[in-house]
Structure formats: C-alpha cells, structure tokens
Design a protein around this motif. Structure first.
Motif, PDB file in Angstrom:
ATOM      1  N   GLU A  32       1.354  21.923 -20.467  1.00  0.00           N
ATOM      2  CA  GLU A  32       1.766  20.812 -21.324  1.00  0.00           C
ATOM      3  C   GLU A  32       2.103  19.649 -20.407  1.00  0.00           C
ATOM      4  OE1 GLU A  32       2.241  18.990 -24.915  1.00  0.00           O
ATOM      5  OE2 GLU A  32       1.906  21.149 -24.749  1.00  0.00           O
ATOM      6  N   ASP A  33       1.341  18.545 -20.531  1.00  0.00           N
ATOM      7  CA  ASP A  33       1.541  17.371 -19.667  1.00  0.00           C
ATOM      8  C   ASP A  33       1.421  17.763 -18.184  1.00  0.00           C
ATOM      9  OD1 ASP A  33       1.916  15.794 -21.893  1.00  0.00           O
ATOM     10  OD2 ASP A  33       4.096  16.071 -21.880  1.00  0.00           O
ATOM     11  N   ARG A  34       0.374  18.523 -17.864  1.00  0.00           N
ATOM     12  CA  ARG A  34      -0.007  18.915 -16.506  1.00  0.00           C
ATOM     13  C   ARG A  34       0.908  19.970 -15.874  1.00  0.00           C
ATOM     14  NH1 ARG A  34      -0.391  13.414 -13.336  1.00  0.00           N
ATOM     15  NH2 ARG A  34       1.658  13.240 -14.319  1.00  0.00           N
ATOM     16  N   PHE A  35       1.936  20.437 -16.588  1.00  0.00           N
ATOM     17  CA  PHE A  35       2.824  21.485 -16.078  1.00  0.00           C
ATOM     18  C   PHE A  35       2.891  22.620 -17.080  1.00  0.00           C
ATOM     19  CE2 PHE A  35       4.346  17.583 -14.053  1.00  0.00           C
ATOM     20  CZ  PHE A  35       4.328  17.951 -12.723  1.00  0.00           C
ATOM     21  N   CYS A  36       3.068  23.810 -16.548  1.00  0.00           N
ATOM     22  CA  CYS A  36       3.115  24.989 -17.399  1.00  0.00           C
ATOM     23  C   CYS A  36       4.526  25.163 -17.954  1.00  0.00           C
ATOM     24  CB  CYS A  36       2.706  26.225 -16.596  1.00  0.00           C
ATOM     25  SG  CYS A  36       2.125  27.593 -17.631  1.00  0.00           S
ATOM     26  N   ARG A  37       4.603  25.343 -19.262  1.00  0.00           N
ATOM     27  CA  ARG A  37       5.903  25.518 -19.926  1.00  0.00           C
ATOM     28  C   ARG A  37       5.906  26.877 -20.625  1.00  0.00           C
ATOM     29  NH1 ARG A  37       8.401  20.553 -19.932  1.00  0.00           N
ATOM     30  NH2 ARG A  37       6.997  18.773 -19.628  1.00  0.00           N
ATOM     31  N   VAL A  38       7.006  27.606 -20.463  1.00  0.00           N
ATOM     32  CA  VAL A  38       7.127  28.935 -21.052  1.00  0.00           C
ATOM     33  C   VAL A  38       7.327  28.811 -22.557  1.00  0.00           C
ATOM     34  CG1 VAL A  38       8.444  31.087 -21.064  1.00  0.00           C
ATOM     35  CG2 VAL A  38       8.076  29.856 -18.911  1.00  0.00           C
ATOM     36  N   VAL A  39       6.515  29.531 -23.330  1.00  0.00           N
ATOM     37  CA  VAL A  39       6.633  29.499 -24.789  1.00  0.00           C
ATOM     38  C   VAL A  39       7.199  30.811 -25.336  1.00  0.00           C
ATOM     39  CG1 VAL A  39       4.756  27.831 -25.023  1.00  0.00           C
ATOM     40  CG2 VAL A  39       4.246  30.282 -25.128  1.00  0.00           C
ATOM     41  N   ARG A 146      -1.883  27.965 -30.586  1.00  0.00           N
ATOM     42  CA  ARG A 146      -1.084  26.826 -30.124  1.00  0.00           C
ATOM     43  C   ARG A 146      -1.775  25.501 -30.421  1.00  0.00           C
ATOM     44  NH1 ARG A 146      -1.935  24.115 -25.369  1.00  0.00           N
ATOM     45  NH2 ARG A 146      -0.198  22.820 -24.587  1.00  0.00           N
ATOM     46  N   ASP A 147      -3.076  25.459 -30.194  1.00  0.00           N
ATOM     47  CA  ASP A 147      -3.817  24.221 -30.429  1.00  0.00           C
ATOM     48  C   ASP A 147      -3.785  23.827 -31.905  1.00  0.00           C
ATOM     49  OD1 ASP A 147      -5.618  22.182 -29.180  1.00  0.00           O
ATOM     50  OD2 ASP A 147      -6.988  22.953 -30.706  1.00  0.00           O
ATOM     51  N   ARG A 148      -3.816  24.818 -32.785  1.00  0.00           N
ATOM     52  CA  ARG A 148      -3.772  24.539 -34.215  1.00  0.00           C
ATOM     53  C   ARG A 148      -2.439  23.952 -34.638  1.00  0.00           C
ATOM     54  NH1 ARG A 148      -4.183  29.714 -37.854  1.00  0.00           N
ATOM     55  NH2 ARG A 148      -2.103  29.915 -36.943  1.00  0.00           N
ATOM     56  N   GLU A 149      -1.351  24.328 -33.958  1.00  0.00           N
ATOM     57  CA  GLU A 149      -0.007  23.868 -34.339  1.00  0.00           C
ATOM     58  C   GLU A 149       0.342  22.516 -33.733  1.00  0.00           C
ATOM     59  OE1 GLU A 149       2.785  26.855 -33.297  1.00  0.00           O
ATOM     60  OE2 GLU A 149       1.827  28.432 -34.484  1.00  0.00           O
ATOM     61  N   ARG A 150      -0.371  22.091 -32.720  1.00  0.00           N
ATOM     62  CA  ARG A 150      -0.010  20.856 -32.045  1.00  0.00           C
ATOM     63  C   ARG A 150      -0.340  19.653 -32.917  1.00  0.00           C
ATOM     64  NH1 ARG A 150      -2.713  20.137 -26.732  1.00  0.00           N
ATOM     65  NH2 ARG A 150      -0.917  18.828 -26.215  1.00  0.00           N
ATOM     66  N   PRO A 151       0.377  18.524 -32.767  1.00  0.00           N
ATOM     67  CA  PRO A 151       0.056  17.306 -33.523  1.00  0.00           C
ATOM     68  C   PRO A 151      -1.343  16.807 -33.179  1.00  0.00           C
ATOM     69  CG  PRO A 151       2.246  17.147 -32.511  1.00  0.00           C
ATOM     70  CD  PRO A 151       1.597  18.368 -31.940  1.00  0.00           C
ATOM     71  N   LEU A 152      -1.915  16.089 -34.115  1.00  0.00           N
ATOM     72  CA  LEU A 152      -3.281  15.612 -33.938  1.00  0.00           C
ATOM     73  C   LEU A 152      -3.398  14.689 -32.729  1.00  0.00           C
ATOM     74  CD1 LEU A 152      -6.190  15.345 -34.940  1.00  0.00           C
ATOM     75  CD2 LEU A 152      -5.432  13.482 -36.438  1.00  0.00           C
ATOM     76  N   ARG A 154      -1.777  14.723 -29.950  1.00  0.00           N
ATOM     77  CA  ARG A 154      -1.796  15.482 -28.693  1.00  0.00           C
ATOM     78  C   ARG A 154      -3.149  16.179 -28.500  1.00  0.00           C
ATOM     79  NH1 ARG A 154       2.705  16.290 -25.786  1.00  0.00           N
ATOM     80  NH2 ARG A 154       4.691  15.534 -26.618  1.00  0.00           N
ATOM     81  N   ARG A 155      -3.693  16.708 -29.588  1.00  0.00           N
ATOM     82  CA  ARG A 155      -4.998  17.360 -29.459  1.00  0.00           C
ATOM     83  C   ARG A 155      -6.078  16.353 -29.057  1.00  0.00           C
ATOM     84  NH1 ARG A 155      -5.822  20.460 -34.949  1.00  0.00           N
ATOM     85  NH2 ARG A 155      -4.233  19.010 -35.700  1.00  0.00           N
ATOM     86  N   MET A 156      -6.021  15.154 -29.675  1.00  0.00           N
ATOM     87  CA  MET A 156      -6.989  14.140 -29.312  1.00  0.00           C
ATOM     88  C   MET A 156      -6.801  13.699 -27.870  1.00  0.00           C
ATOM     89  SD  MET A 156      -8.899  13.859 -31.909  1.00  0.00           S
ATOM     90  CE  MET A 156      -9.807  12.391 -31.444  1.00  0.00           C
ATOM     91  N   GLY A 157      -5.560  13.606 -27.427  1.00  0.00           N
ATOM     92  CA  GLY A 157      -5.299  13.243 -26.035  1.00  0.00           C
ATOM     93  C   GLY A 157      -5.851  14.279 -25.063  1.00  0.00           C
ATOM     94  N   GLN A 162      -9.979  15.988 -21.156  1.00  0.00           N
ATOM     95  CA  GLN A 162     -11.030  16.914 -20.756  1.00  0.00           C
ATOM     96  C   GLN A 162     -12.355  16.190 -20.559  1.00  0.00           C
ATOM     97  OE1 GLN A 162     -11.109  19.895 -23.812  1.00  0.00           O
ATOM     98  NE2 GLN A 162      -9.047  20.642 -23.355  1.00  0.00           N
ATOM     99  N   LEU A 163     -12.663  15.288 -21.486  1.00  0.00           N
ATOM    100  CA  LEU A 163     -13.900  14.534 -21.360  1.00  0.00           C
ATOM    101  C   LEU A 163     -13.890  13.669 -20.108  1.00  0.00           C
ATOM    102  CD1 LEU A 163     -16.620  13.669 -22.530  1.00  0.00           C
ATOM    103  CD2 LEU A 163     -15.405  11.952 -23.894  1.00  0.00           C
ATOM    104  N   ARG A 164     -12.764  13.043 -19.833  1.00  0.00           N
ATOM    105  CA  ARG A 164     -12.666  12.192 -18.644  1.00  0.00           C
ATOM    106  C   ARG A 164     -12.816  13.020 -17.373  1.00  0.00           C
ATOM    107  NH1 ARG A 164      -7.243   8.831 -18.111  1.00  0.00           N
ATOM    108  NH2 ARG A 164      -6.457  10.978 -17.955  1.00  0.00           N
TER     109      ARG A 164
END
Length: 441
Positions: A32-39, A146-152, A154-157, A162-164
């Motif tokens: 998350e934001d280039r760092f791994c966060r424990v879920v 997780r991807d399904r629960e994230r706000p739109l 953030r997913r678009m970002g 990834q494309l960049r």
C-alpha cells in the motif's frame, strides 16, 4: 472462501497456516503506497499487537519483496544468501526463526506472508517449497478480495502506476514513442481551431405560399387538383356550387325590373315622391345584383401563378358546405424555395446574416445542398419541449428533385473553435447556469 471480506478471510488463512505449521505468528500483508502493510495476524492477533510490531513485520515483508525471493532467517546453509537486516531486527526481541514468502499476481509482487517460529527454521527445502506453492495459490485470492474492497480512485491509481511502470520498461521504447506521438496529435486535434457548425431540423418551403380560401358561403362542387399537382396561372383548381347565387341573382334582377317599371310609371304621372323612391330602390337592386355577379365570378378558384399544390385534398369533401374564409388550397412556386432551420436558443447568438451552411434532406441523403442565412426570426417558438428560433436560409442551387415540404437537417458554419471546446461547452454552460441558479453567483 467462506468469508466475504478480506480481513476475516486473511485471518482465517493465517490461523490455519499457524496451526498446521506450528508457527508462533503468521502475518499477511499487502503493498500500500509502495510499502507492505499487515492486514491480518493469526488467531486475530492484529488487534492485540502494537503498531511497532506491525511495523517490524511490514519491514521484513518489504525486505523480501525488494529481493523478490523467499527470505529465511537464520539462513540455512543450503539456501542462497539474502539481505536479512529487517529479519534480524525482528528476531532480536523475539528469538526463534522467520520465513517470508512474497505474494505474486501475474508479474507483480503485491504482498507477502511471514511465518515466525519459536525455534530457528529447520524444515527441509521441500517443505519451504510447499509453503511457497500454498502462498502462490491462496495469495492471489486474498489480493483480489482486497482489490474489490478498495475505493475506485485507489484502484484507478494502481492501474495507472502499473501502466506507467510497464511503459518505462526498456523493451517498450516503441510504445512510448507511439503514445507520445499520439498525445501530440490528440492535443493538436483538441486545441487546433476547426470549423464549428450548429445544426437543427430544417424544412423546405416555397419562397411564396399563396393560400386560396372560400370567397363566399356555399357548397364545394368539384375539385380538379390534388396536392403535388403542377398548375398554371389562371388554371381552375376548384369550383363552388352556384345554384344559390344564381337564385339570388334572379331575385335581385326581378326586383330591379319592378323598381324600373315603378320609376317609369311615376315619371309618367309626374309623381316626384314616388319617382325618387323608385329610383333609390332600383339603385339598391343594381348594387346587390352587381355583388351577386361578382360572387358568381369567384366560384371558380384559379391558380394565381405557376406552381405546385402543396396542401389541400378536396376530393373527399365534394358537396360539403364551406364558409367564407375557409382555407381550401395552398399553392407554392415550383422553382423558388426557401429553407427554414430550427436553431436552438442556446446557439442563436452565434448566427449572423450571410453565414454559409449545408442542408441534408431525408429524401436526398446522398447529397447536400449549400445554403446561406438570409433572415433570423426574432421570436422563439416552443418545439418538442425546447425553444427554437426559425432561421430562413437561401438555397445557392435548386435541383429539380426539390419539393416543398421536404425535411432534413441543416448545419450553419458560425466560426472556428477548438475541438475540445466544441465537445465540452454544452457541459460547461450547463454547470455555469446550474451554479448561478443554485448558488446565486
């Protein structure tokens, strides 16, 4: 898979792994934001562990992700050496051993699973390979939850990043050059001025339309033409029954004869009073007789000029009564036309006399006719729930196939504007009007 959300599903997986492998802790984290966060921690321990513990777990996961490999510490002699600074920091206070396995989805590392044991990891390489297979199978399932629960946003970002990253890859130079060129071309198309046209429904009318009405009260005797027929000047188009007028003519002619006889008798008797009375009554009878003769002459309705009948089918109304002033026929010139364009009130401010345009008719879709704005009606009319102004346009050329009453679409060139403005100005105007009406500014 028995859970609908990420956190309980990840906790169930961590707990199952900890129970089967005899781990003290199992932690699952995602980038998350280039760092791994424990879920999730095994046995729901994420609510009990402090933020420092979670940061240490996350740092160990980042260390494994940076190396894109499974990290075991203390390192067994049969495994290649790895950087283990974060793992060493984790075990300084806890002791034992730790194994961190990255989670991969496609060609991207999205998270990691950390196994902490109370004793150094002494499992053979085959067991660690089994753990890696389990993470490879189950990790993507959690990632998609997780991807399904994230706000739109953030997913678009993430998709954009990834494309960049893919475009920045050394083997995608052609894609970068192509997209850059496409961007330049698109910017040119959007901001370069192009001819802007406004359009509206249009209809073709005769330049002059003559309405022929019933001259007197009476009955329709016969109809000699129908809509679409070409007529010549002076041609009889319809006739009214003249029986009633003929009877009226006979009555006034008889009265005129009586008054003339009375006038002659009064003159023979030298009766001045009767002479004046008879003369006045005879003059009245002559006037009425002349009026009836005039009405008899009007029972034949004739074409005022060469043209075509565009309205009025009287063939089904023979013998029906008509009143003076009733519209019977409409005749228009055959070779002189005008075009009426219905321009929306939002665009009428840009229309000027002399502006060129084009007309496409439904009956002649394969060709367009050049027109020029000749007149702008200053009064709006309501058409299908919107206000439009009627703009009269002159045809530059009139083909033989043109007929009054044809309908189509006309577009008028009103200037040059950027393509981006042409696509978005409606929305901008609507927002401005909405802001003014809602906020009063």
């Amino acid at each position: 898979m028995s859970h609908d959300r990420l956190r309980p599903a990840a906790t169930a997986l961590a707990s199952e792994l900890a129970t089967r492998l005899g781990c003290e802790w199992v932690a699952i984290g995602f980038v998350e934001d280039r760092f791994c966060r424990v879920v999730a921690l095994s046995h729901g321990g994420i609510g009990e562990g402090g933020s420092d513990t979670l940061k240490v777990f996350g740092a160990a996961m980042d260390e494994a992700l940076d190396q894109a490999a499974t990290v075991v510490f203390p390192q067994p002699p049969d495994r290649p050496p790895r950087i283990v600074l974060a793992h060493d920091e984790l075990l300084r206070t806890r002791g034992g051993g730790v194994c961190t396995i990255p989670i991969a989805v496609g060609h991207e590392l999205v998270g990691a699973v950390l196994f902490q044991f109370s004793e150094p990891v002494s499992s053979p390489a085959a067991d660690i390979a089994d753990w890696e297979h389990a993470v490879a199978l189950l990790g993507p399932v959690l990632y998609f939850m997780r991807d399904r629960e994230r706000p739109l946003r953030r997913r678009m970002g993430d998709r954009f990043r990834q494309l960049r990253a893919r475009l920045r890859a050394p083997d995608n130079v052609r894609w970068r050059v192509g997209l850059s060129a496409a961007g330049v071309v698109l910017a040119g198309l959007l901001f370069a001025p192009v001819e802007y046209r406004i359009g509206g429904n249009a209809r073709v009318e005769g330049e002059i339309q003559r309405v022929l009405v019933a001259p007197v009260d009476g009955f329709l005797k016969q109809s000699l033409v129908r809509p679409g027929d070409r007529v010549k000047v002076g041609q009889v188009l319809a006739e009214l029954a003249e029986q009633d007028l003929q009877l009226e003519h006979n009555r006034w002619a008889s009265e005129l004869a009586q008054h003339e006889n009375a006038y002659a008798a009064a003159m023979a008797r030298a009766d001045r009073t009767q002479l004046v009375i008879s003369q006045a009554r005879a003059d009245e009878a002559r006037a009425q007789l002349a009026l009836v003769d005039e009405q008899l002459g009007r029972t034949r309705i004739e074409a005022p000029f060469d043209g075509v009948v565009i309205r009025g089918d009287l063939s089904q109304s023979l013998g029906s009564p008509v009143q003076r002033g009733d519209v019977l026929l409409t005749v228009a010139p055959r070779e002189r036309f005008r075009v009426i364009v219905e321009v929306d009130e939002r665009d009428i401010g840009r229309v000027r006399l002399g502006q060129p345009g084009s007309l496409a008719l439904s009956a002649l879709p394969w060709d367009t006719l050049a027109v020029t704005v000749a007149r702008i009606t200053p009064m709006a009319t309501a058409v299908e729930g919107r206000n439009v102004f009627e703009v009269e346009a002159r045809l530059d050329a009139q083909p033989d196939t043109l007929r009054p009453g044809l309908r189509g679409v006309a577009r008028i060139a009103v200037g040059r504007e950027p393509l981006l403005w042409a696509w978005t100005h409606r929305l901008v105007e609507w927002l401005r009007l909405g802001a003014w009406s809602w906020l009063g500014v």
